[in-house]
Design an enzyme around this catalytic site. Structure first.
Site, mmCIF file in Angstrom:
data_model
loop_
_atom_site.group_PDB
_atom_site.id
_atom_site.type_symbol
_atom_site.label_atom_id
_atom_site.label_comp_id
_atom_site.label_asym_id
_atom_site.label_seq_id
_atom_site.Cartn_x
_atom_site.Cartn_y
_atom_site.Cartn_z
ATOM 1 N N LYS A 1 2.462 -3.292 7.205
ATOM 2 C CA LYS A 1 2.671 -3.494 5.765
ATOM 3 C C LYS A 1 4.119 -3.145 5.387
ATOM 4 O O LYS A 1 4.748 -3.852 4.595
ATOM 5 C CB LYS A 1 1.695 -2.643 4.942
ATOM 6 C CG LYS A 1 0.228 -3.028 5.076
ATOM 7 C CD LYS A 1 -0.104 -4.417 4.532
ATOM 8 C CE LYS A 1 -0.057 -4.493 3.032
ATOM 9 N NZ LYS A 1 -0.599 -5.805 2.536
ATOM 10 N N THR B 1 0.827 -1.206 0.000
ATOM 11 C CA THR B 1 0.000 0.000 0.000
ATOM 12 C C THR B 1 0.861 1.254 0.000
ATOM 13 O O THR B 1 1.989 1.244 0.514
ATOM 14 C CB THR B 1 -0.897 0.009 1.263
ATOM 15 O OG1 THR B 1 -1.449 1.309 1.441
ATOM 16 C CG2 THR B 1 -0.119 -0.338 2.519
ATOM 17 N N ASP B 2 0.305 2.343 -0.514
ATOM 18 C CA ASP B 2 1.019 3.632 -0.464
ATOM 19 C C ASP B 2 1.132 4.153 0.972
ATOM 20 O O ASP B 2 1.912 5.061 1.242
ATOM 21 C CB ASP B 2 0.336 4.675 -1.353
ATOM 22 C CG ASP B 2 -1.070 5.043 -0.912
ATOM 23 O OD1 ASP B 2 -1.635 4.373 -0.023
ATOM 24 O OD2 ASP B 2 -1.620 6.031 -1.463
ATOM 25 N N GLU B 3 0.365 3.554 1.907
ATOM 26 C CA GLU B 3 0.396 4.070 3.283
ATOM 27 C C GLU B 3 1.743 3.820 3.953
ATOM 28 O O GLU B 3 2.046 4.431 4.971
ATOM 29 C CB GLU B 3 -0.768 3.481 4.093
ATOM 30 C CG GLU B 3 -2.090 3.850 3.456
ATOM 31 C CD GLU B 3 -3.314 3.626 4.326
ATOM 32 O OE1 GLU B 3 -3.202 3.693 5.553
ATOM 33 O OE2 GLU B 3 -4.389 3.392 3.742
HETATM 34 P P1 NAD Z 1 -9.941 -6.877 2.831
HETATM 35 O O1 NAD Z 1 -9.832 -6.602 4.296
HETATM 36 O O2 NAD Z 1 -11.196 -6.563 2.111
HETATM 37 O O3 NAD Z 1 -9.629 -8.431 2.565
HETATM 38 C C1 NAD Z 1 -8.614 -9.125 3.227
HETATM 39 C C2 NAD Z 1 -8.832 -10.604 2.984
HETATM 40 O O4 NAD Z 1 -7.766 -11.328 3.636
HETATM 41 C C3 NAD Z 1 -10.141 -11.140 3.568
HETATM 42 O O5 NAD Z 1 -10.755 -12.010 2.641
HETATM 43 C C4 NAD Z 1 -9.706 -11.886 4.817
HETATM 44 O O6 NAD Z 1 -10.573 -12.971 5.149
HETATM 45 C C5 NAD Z 1 -8.321 -12.386 4.393
HETATM 46 N N1 NAD Z 1 -7.450 -12.653 5.539
HETATM 47 C C6 NAD Z 1 -7.208 -11.825 6.583
HETATM 48 N N2 NAD Z 1 -6.359 -12.414 7.450
HETATM 49 C C7 NAD Z 1 -6.043 -13.607 6.920
HETATM 50 C C8 NAD Z 1 -5.199 -14.669 7.328
HETATM 51 N N3 NAD Z 1 -4.495 -14.604 8.471
HETATM 52 N N4 NAD Z 1 -5.086 -15.766 6.535
HETATM 53 C C9 NAD Z 1 -5.790 -15.845 5.375
HETATM 54 N N5 NAD Z 1 -6.617 -14.896 4.954
HETATM 55 C C10 NAD Z 1 -6.741 -13.772 5.704
HETATM 56 O O7 NAD Z 1 -8.695 -6.119 2.187
HETATM 57 P P2 NAD Z 1 -8.558 -5.441 0.752
HETATM 58 O O8 NAD Z 1 -9.013 -4.030 0.833
HETATM 59 O O9 NAD Z 1 -9.128 -6.339 -0.278
HETATM 60 O O10 NAD Z 1 -6.963 -5.409 0.624
HETATM 61 C C11 NAD Z 1 -6.257 -6.504 0.057
HETATM 62 C C12 NAD Z 1 -4.775 -6.191 0.067
HETATM 63 O O11 NAD Z 1 -4.527 -4.990 -0.670
HETATM 64 C C13 NAD Z 1 -4.209 -5.936 1.468
HETATM 65 O O12 NAD Z 1 -2.949 -6.542 1.546
HETATM 66 C C14 NAD Z 1 -4.105 -4.430 1.569
HETATM 67 O O13 NAD Z 1 -3.055 -4.059 2.429
HETATM 68 C C15 NAD Z 1 -3.811 -4.057 0.124
HETATM 69 N N6 NAD Z 1 -4.261 -2.720 -0.297
HETATM 70 C C16 NAD Z 1 -5.553 -2.324 -0.088
HETATM 71 C C17 NAD Z 1 -5.953 -1.056 -0.547
HETATM 72 C C18 NAD Z 1 -7.377 -0.583 -0.378
HETATM 73 O O14 NAD Z 1 -7.673 0.573 -0.698
HETATM 74 N N7 NAD Z 1 -8.311 -1.399 0.074
HETATM 75 C C19 NAD Z 1 -5.046 -0.211 -1.184
HETATM 76 C C20 NAD Z 1 -3.729 -0.663 -1.368
HETATM 77 C C21 NAD Z 1 -3.355 -1.925 -0.928
HETATM 78 P P1 TYD Z 2 -10.440 4.511 4.857
HETATM 79 O O1 TYD Z 2 -11.446 3.983 3.890
HETATM 80 O O2 TYD Z 2 -10.425 3.937 6.242
HETATM 81 O O3 TYD Z 2 -9.021 4.352 4.156
HETATM 82 P P2 TYD Z 2 -7.554 4.851 4.653
HETATM 83 O O4 TYD Z 2 -7.643 5.347 6.039
HETATM 84 O O5 TYD Z 2 -6.768 3.588 4.569
HETATM 85 O O6 TYD Z 2 -7.138 5.897 3.686
HETATM 86 O O7 TYD Z 2 -10.619 6.081 5.000
HETATM 87 C C1 TYD Z 2 -10.483 6.940 3.884
HETATM 88 C C2 TYD Z 2 -10.511 8.363 4.400
HETATM 89 O O8 TYD Z 2 -11.802 8.621 4.960
HETATM 90 C C3 TYD Z 2 -9.516 8.619 5.514
HETATM 91 O O9 TYD Z 2 -9.030 9.948 5.396
HETATM 92 C C4 TYD Z 2 -10.351 8.497 6.777
HETATM 93 C C5 TYD Z 2 -11.697 9.004 6.333
HETATM 94 N N1 TYD Z 2 -12.858 8.413 7.029
HETATM 95 C C6 TYD Z 2 -13.830 9.247 7.596
HETATM 96 O O10 TYD Z 2 -13.751 10.491 7.540
HETATM 97 N N2 TYD Z 2 -14.900 8.657 8.219
HETATM 98 C C7 TYD Z 2 -15.031 7.302 8.321
HETATM 99 O O11 TYD Z 2 -16.016 6.822 8.926
HETATM 100 C C8 TYD Z 2 -14.031 6.470 7.733
HETATM 101 C C9 TYD Z 2 -14.132 4.967 7.808
HETATM 102 C C10 TYD Z 2 -12.963 7.078 7.089
#
Ligand code: NAD
Ligand code: TYD
Length: 338
Positions: free
Chosen positions: A155, A125-127
């Site tokens: 991460k 992630t970019d975080e």
């Molecule tokens: P999510 O929370 O929706 O899904 C995570 C999945 O992993 C779930 O299906 C969960 O059951 C599974 N999981 C969790 N712990 C586990 C374990 N110990 N063993 C096996 N399975 C397990 O997450 P997401 O938003 O789909 O993100 C997926 C990946 O992408 C993550 O690695 C996250 O860091 C990365 N990512 C997410 C975003 C975003 O905006 N959502 C952006 C950049 C990177």
């Molecule tokens: P989020 O979806 O949790 O992603 P991330 O924190 O990983 O960027 O949140 C996106 C943005 O929205 C972040 O600046 C936090 C804000 N946010 C709220 O203002 N209210 C909320 O209830 C949530 C879940 C997030």
């Protein structure tokens, strides 16, 4: 047809990725997922009904289970998405993040050492780069790691472990770092589905702090295409950033959600800010464009419109994932109990 193991394939990004892979006709996918609160087989119901996707229920921290999955399915590559992924949860309790994101990644890396030909795509992630000021240049792949939240720190730690296994054990791995995703099947604790469902249900929209934090939104389809490009064309040891060139304040996103759902602006509620809330994320994705031929295809206004429409049309899905009713689906489908 390539056999690919996708960890976390029942989550938000994973399920969109698995669907894209199966529909392409180029991959046979094995999903490995623990089905935590965030993982849901209802996200994969259509895909699992076909014959190009197998499901393995288990935890990436379980080394014997991971080894057995690799032995039984012989994948040529692993796309590693399984993670604890929500910043607010990591602030409340960091231990599950270290367990899954750090220790779980280590278990996978140790298992992969037995298969020198296997490609490992680590989805990060970019975080991990921390936060930007309003005038700072967007993150590049060489921006120093400076994570703020326990989620981001876990991460970053996993990224460093991957790099160490590339250098020390010649694991064929690449790392991807993407900005905030939006799209269908995102668990409704994250900003866009949470705000959309609250708007539809007439509940308050909790905006943290002043709502002027900036995120660089990318449609999940574009992220999935990037992950597949990294799998197919990425150089071993490389990091690739993906971003949407879609910087918006949270306030702007809430306005768009209110406009499309027709909900009242009175639902906006300014609540206590998240601790150490990162102010701005923005991605420079030039390297992915030059080396992988990747660029975002979904324009933000259109992508957001179609995403909000998806949540409006799939209320049963959100009721289902919020109540855990999918367990019934799982138990019926697999004739077992969770
Ligand atoms: P999510 O929370 O929706 O899904 C995570 C999945 O992993 C779930 O299906 C969960 O059951 C599974 N999981 C969790 N712990 C586990 C374990 N110990 N063993 C096996 N399975 C397990 O997450 P997401 O938003 O789909 O993100 C997926 C990946 O992408 C993550 O690695 C996250 O860091 C990365 N990512 C997410 C975003 C975003 O905006 N959502 C952006 C950049 C990177
Ligand atoms: P989020 O979806 O949790 O992603 P991330 O924190 O990983 O960027 O949140 C996106 C943005 O929205 C972040 O600046 C936090 C804000 N946010 C709220 O203002 N209210 C909320 O209830 C949530 C879940 C997030």
């Amino acid at each position: 047809m390539q056999r690919v193991l996708v960890t976390g394939g029942a989550g938000f990004i994973g399920s969109n990725l698995v669907r894209m892979m199966v529909e392409s006709g180029r991959y046979h996918v094995v999903v490995l997922d623990a089905l935590t609160y965030a993982g849901n087989l209802a996200n994969l119901a259509d895909v699992l009904a076909g014959d190009r996707c197998d499901f393995e229920h288990g935890n990436i921290c379980d080394a014997a289970f991971v080894r057995s999955v690799l032995q039984r399915h012989s994948p040529t590559s692993i796309l590693h998405l399984a993670a604890e992924s929500h910043v607010d949860r990591s602030i409340a309790s960091a231990a599950p993040f270290v367990e899954t994101n750090v220790m779980g990644t280590l278990v996978l890396l140790e298992a992969v050492r037995a298969y020198p030909q296997m490609r490992f795509v680590h989805v990060s992630t970019d975080e991990v780069y921390g936060t930007l000021g309003p005038d700072d240049a967007p993150f590049t792949e060489t921006t120093p790691l400076d994570p703020t939240s326990p989620y981001a720190a876990s991460k970053a730690a996993s990224d460093l472990l991957v790099q160490s296994f590339i250098r020390t054990h010649s694991v064929d791995a690449v790392i991807t770092r993407c900005s905030n995703n939006y799209g269908p099947f995102q668990f409704p604790e994250k900003f866009i589905p949470l705000m959309t469902l609250n708007a539809l249900e007439g509940r308050p929209l909790p905006i943290y702090g002043d709502g002027l934090q900036v995120r660089d939104w990318l449609h999940v389809d574009d992220h999935c295409r990037g992950i597949l490009a990294a799998l197919e064309r990425g150089t071993t040891g490389s990091v690739y950033n993906f971003g949407g060139y879609g910087e918006r304040t949270n306030e702007e996103m809430v306005s768009a959600i209110l406009a499309q759902t027709g909900a009242s602006a009175d639902l906006k509620t300014y609540v206590t800010d998240r601790k150490a809330h990162d102010r701005r994320y923005a991605i420079n994705a030039d390297k992915a464009r030059h080396e992988l031929g990747w660029a975002p295809e979904r324009e933000l206004e259109e992508g957001l419109r179609s995403t909000i429409a998806w949540y409006m049309q799939n209320r049963a899905w959100s009721d289902n994932v919020r109540t855990g009713a999918y367990r019934t689906y799982y138990e019926t489908h697999y004739n077992t109990t969770l």
